[in-house]
Every structure is written in structure tokens, then in C-alpha cells.
Write an enzyme that holds these catalytic residues in place. Structure first.
Site, short mmCIF file in Angstrom:
data_model
loop_
_atom_site.label_atom_id
_atom_site.label_comp_id
_atom_site.label_asym_id
_atom_site.label_seq_id
_atom_site.Cartn_x
_atom_site.Cartn_y
_atom_site.Cartn_z
N SER A 185 0.85 -1.19 0.00
CA SER A 185 0.00 0.00 0.00
C SER A 185 0.89 1.25 0.00
O SER A 185 1.78 1.35 -0.83
CB SER A 185 -0.96 -0.03 1.19
OG SER A 185 -2.03 0.84 1.02
N ASP A 435 -8.43 -5.62 -5.74
CA ASP A 435 -8.02 -4.51 -4.87
C ASP A 435 -8.31 -3.19 -5.57
O ASP A 435 -7.79 -2.94 -6.66
CB ASP A 435 -6.53 -4.64 -4.56
CG ASP A 435 -6.01 -3.49 -3.71
OD1 ASP A 435 -6.82 -2.77 -3.09
OD2 ASP A 435 -4.77 -3.32 -3.66
N HIS A 460 -5.93 -6.73 -1.52
CA HIS A 460 -4.90 -5.78 -1.08
C HIS A 460 -3.70 -6.50 -0.47
O HIS A 460 -3.82 -7.17 0.56
CB HIS A 460 -5.52 -4.83 -0.06
CG HIS A 460 -4.78 -3.54 0.09
ND1 HIS A 460 -4.45 -2.73 -0.97
CD2 HIS A 460 -4.31 -2.90 1.19
CE1 HIS A 460 -3.82 -1.65 -0.55
NE2 HIS A 460 -3.72 -1.73 0.76
#
Length: 504
Positions: A185, A435, A460
Site C-alpha cells: 500500500s 483490490d 490488497h
């Protein structure tokens, strides 16, 4: 919330009161990491993550301002070490560094089992440095006003990582040990940028779910919410339509006499909503995070969730009793996200044990990620990105003016293929198309050393989680490809340095 809240992915509660138009115009990009749940937050270290795996907590006296020679202020930066597998600096064994995200580093270590899984294969030392202004790495002891937060930026954080890595290598007599950086991320963005900015320190980067293209005029602004919406639509058109029609139902219910109180009771809130937007934001956040954590098995990433949680939410909505109202169906679904264990007696919008003042500042200065929602493709209420409204919000909150073009000026993004092909190497971008952040990431391999590993069913940074016996074959193969690249980087490094002391 009676149960623990999450730092990266839980309900977004409005941190300040702004009108609905301004919030919709700008604040939605807080979805990157607004809350993550840390069930063991505050527990003493070392913590056993999995049988045979543990880490220890350390502190490094870090420079507050790396770019002002006149500022010699230091602060204690926390980092975690796992050395059970390390073959030692004398052997040239590698050092794997996780680039800390916008939250408590303990949470990230506990959810990055991939590094622990592969450490024995490489004889690697694992290092998890915490991002400044998050967790326990508070330069001003948690007193974070605009004056203090001026030192919170990606550039400063990357310099922190570089300084810490070099110091560790000296202290451990590991100057010959190559460094590979990892991140998921925002941490994945940092890992990719670290490899580009400090190629003399890190020989390669594995950036999972890293939306380095989610900035001004690079990807369509509707991308994020379209992907979230598609996650629900693929479970059935009825689920998609229930959610899309719920926003009007919420607004109408709120306008009735005692409407907000009734909504608060219907959704089992610990206190009454102040306006309908609080409920709308709470639901929007849950749907986004469900798409991010739509894993093929039960997990406790955003919240304790079942396997394929989007499917479970849709089933709860669609299979509610025939006489159920639209809002009763919505509650049945969102309860799967917020209260799958059944432990919560009521929900609290302000439940935030980690604190995210740093990220709110970053999104008001450099991490400006424009988003919008299209009524024809999205289940979310339609809204357009309004940079002026976001600027007003940030100015009122911090006295700061957003710099939407700064990240692409500092790190690049426009014409990313040419830039990385000509000037980059040894970066893996891994993404799962479930995601919503994959839409802002690199999804095509750019060269023989800038690779994109993309899976249709991945969510994710699923590849960074602990390996399991029930991992699907495509996930096993994805991780094998990542290990292959790390081996190649290390082999090339040792060949270049003519060191035959470490053979895989």
C-alpha cells in the site's frame, strides 16, 4: 466500536465537520489507510507471530530534518528486528527491510508474514522501521500541530529508512549485506520510491498494492470506486442495486422526525449521528475495505472477516427476510464487516486507537489522490473531484495548501513507462485486480527488471500475508515469482561484488 478498530481499513469517521460537498469532493482519498485494526496493540514485545517467529523492539536516534543542516534535533524512531534466520554480516546474507506505513509498525509486522516465511531461505535479517509520526515514532511526543507535522513527509521518511539502514549495517558489521526493501500500500509506494531514490542502498524493491499512479491526471478519477463497485456487482446485480439505492433511503430517513436518532438505533451506534453523512461515510468505508480485504480465506486484516467477505455481505443483504426494508438489508450486510464475531454491542465512529493525524496531514500536503464517483458505473453517491474544496478543507484544518503535483514532481508518475524503462531497475509491482488500489498501480511489466505480477483474484497485498495450507495455487505461484526475482537480484549483486560467500 466495542471491538478493536483498525488503522488501515475500518470505518472512516469524520475527524472534523465539513459539509457533504467538500467531504465528497476531497476527503474520500483517505481510504488509502485511514484505520487498521491491531488486536494486540500495546502488547509487550517480543511477540510470537507464528511458532518459531518473533521480533524485538529497538529505537534509533533519528534526525528530525534531513534537509536542513542547521537542525540537529533528534527523535527516537522505533524499529523491529527478526534475526532468528540471519546468517550474519560476514556471510554477506541479505537484509530485508519493510518500509513502514502510516500506522503502528507492529500491525504491519504481524500482517507481513511473507517476509518471515522466506527469511530462512535467504538467511535474511528482517527490519521493520516505523514511519515518523506514527505508532511510537513521535518526534514531538504526540503533540502534532501544523508546525510539528511540517516534518512529516514521504521524503523525510525515506531518508529515515536510508539513515537507519546504513547505521545498522555499520553496527552489525554487515557492509557487505545487500538490502532489499518491501512494502504494501503506501509502504509499497515508499519501497518503489526508495529503490529509485536510493539505488546505492537497496538493490531491489518488492512493492505490493502500491498506487504510485493515483495522482493528478494519471489514472481516471473514477477508477477506485469503479473497482470497489465491480467487486459487489460480480456477486450479483441485486446486491449492487441495494447499495446504490440505499443512499437516497438514508437521506430520506434522516429528514423524518427523530430521523437521525432512529437511524442511530437501527444501525446500533453507541451515540446518535449528527448528520446523514456520518452514516454514509461509515458505510462507504466498509464497502471499500471489504473490497480491499476480499481474501479467499478468513482473515483479520481490516476486521475479523470470513472468506470472500464481499460475497458474505451481499448474501446477507439479498437473503434478508422478504419484508425487510432497504436499510434493514444494508445493516444486515455491513454487520458482517463491523461485527462478524458478534462481540460488538454498538459501534463508535470515533474509535481510533492508532491515531492518524500524520496521514491526514500528508493527504493535505503531498498525498493528494483525486477521486470521483460516476453514477453510471459506481454504486457510490456521485461526486466530482473538487480541488478547491479540498484546499479549503486543508487550509481550515492545518493552514496548509495541498500540492497535488508534488509527488509526481519528486518521484515521477507521468509517462511512467519511459521513466522506469530508462532509469529504473529491480522493482516488482504486485497487484490483485480485486483490490481497488490496483487501478492506480503499475499493471504491466516495463522492462526485464521492472516487472508487474498481476492476479485476477488477489486483493490488497494478499501476497504479503502468511502462507497457508489453503493458499490458492495462483497465490503460491505469484510468491514463487517474487522469490525468483529476489534470488536474481542477490545473485547479480554478489556476482558484481565477486563475493561467493553466500550461495542460494
Amino acid at each position: 466500536m466495542a471491538s478493536c478498530a483498525i488503522v488501515l481499513l475500518a470505518a472512516i469517521a469524520l475527524l472534523i465537520q465539513v459539509n457533504a460537498k467538500e467531504w465528497r469532493a476531497g476527503a474520500h482519498h483517505h481510504h488509502l489507510i485511514t484505520r487498521m485494526q491491531s488486536p494486540r496493540r500495546g502488547a509487550a514485545l517480543p511477540l510470537a507471530l507464528k511458532e518459531g517467529f518473533a521480533y524485538t523492539e529497538h529505537y534509533f536516534q533519528q534526525t528530525l530534518d534531513h534537509f536542513n543542516v542547521g537542525n540537529i534535533t533528534l527523535f527516537p524512531q522505533r524499529y523491529l528486528l527478526h534475526n532468528a534466520s540471519w546468517s550474519g554480516g560476514a556471510s554477506g546474507a541479505p537484509i530485508f527491510v519493510y518500509c513502514g506505513n502510516e500506522g503502528d509498525i507492529v500491525w504491519f509486522a504481524e500482517n507481513t508474514g511473507f517476509m518471515f516465511d522466506i527469511a530462512p531461505l535467504f538467511g535474511a535479517l528482517l527490519v521493520f522501521p516505523e514511519h515518523r509520526f506514527y505508532g511510537k515514532s513521535q518526534p514531538f511526543g504526540g503533540q502534532n500541530g501544523p508546525k510539528e507535522l511540517a516534518f512529516c513527509s514521504a521524503e523525510q521518511a525515506l531518508a529515515d529508512f536510508a539513515t537507519l539502514i546504513l547505521d545498522l549495517k555499520r553496527n552489525l558489521s554487515a557492509q557487505a549485506s545487500p538490502v532489499v526493501v518491501f512494502g504494501g500500500s503506501y509502504g509499497g509506494m515508499l519501497a518503489a520510491w526508495f529503490r529509485l531514490k536510493y539505488p546505492h542502498i537497496a538493490i531491489g524493491a518488492l512493492a505490493s498494492s502500491a498506487p504510485i499512479l493515483q495522482f493528478e491526471n494519471i489514472v481516471p478519477y473514477t477508477t477506485y470506486y469503479d473497482i470497489v463497485s465491480n467487486a459487489f456487482k460480480r456477486e450479483g446485480e441485486e446486491c449492487f442495486e441495494i447499495i446504490r439505492n440505499s443512499w437516497t433511503a438514508i437521506t430520506e430517513a434522516a429528514e423524518q422526525q427523530n430521523g437521525l436518532r432512529n437511524l442511530s438505533q437501527d444501525f446500533h451506534m453507541c451515540s446518535d449521528f449528527k448528520n446523514a453523512d456520518e452514516l454514509i461515510n461509515w458505510l462507504e468505508s466498509a464497502y471499500s475495505y471489504l473490497a480491499m480485504a476480499n481474501y479467499p480465506y478468513a482473515a483479520n486484516f481490516t476486521m475479523p472477516l470470513p472468506a470472500y467477505p464481499v460475497r458474505k455481505v451481499c448474501q446477507a443483504m439479498v437473503n434478508s427476510p422478504v419484508a425487510s426494508s432497504i436499510l434493514q438489508r444494508i445493516y444486515a450486510g455491513v454487520n458482517v464487516y463491523y461485527n462478524f464475531t458478534g462481540a460488538a454491542k454498538c459501534f463508535d465512529l470515533d474509535d481510533d486507537p492508532h491515531g492518524l493525524s500524520g496521514w491526514n496531514w500528508q493527504s493535505c500536503t503531498e498525498m493528494v489522490m483525486p477521486m470521483s464517483s460516476n453514477s453510471s458505473t459506481s454504486m457510490y453517491p456521485p461526486f466530482e473531484w473538487d480541488g478547491e474544496a479540498w484546499s479549503r478543507f486543508c487550509w481550515e484544518k492545518y493552514g496548509a495548501i495541498p500540492r497535488p503535483s508534488w509527488v509526481t514532481t519528486e518521484f515521477g508518475g507521468h509517462d511512467i513507462k519511459s521513466a522506469l524503462r530508462n532509469f529504473g531497475s529491480n522493482i516488482v509491482f504486485s497487484n490483485g485486480l480485486l483490490d481497488p488500489w490496483s487501478g492506480g498501480s503499475v499493471l504491466e511489466s516495463i522492462s526485464s527488471t521492472i516487472l508487474a505480477f498481476v492476479t485476477k483474484e488477489g486483493a490488497h497485498h494478499l501476497d504479503f500475508r502468511w502462507s497457508r495450507k489453503d493458499d490458492p495455487q495462483w497465490l503460491i505461484e505469484q510468491r514463487e515469482l517474487e522469490v525468483r526475482e529476489i534470488k536474481r537480484w542477490l545473485s547479480e549483486y554478489h556476482s558484481l561484488h565477486r563475493q561467493n560467500v553466500f550461495v542460494i
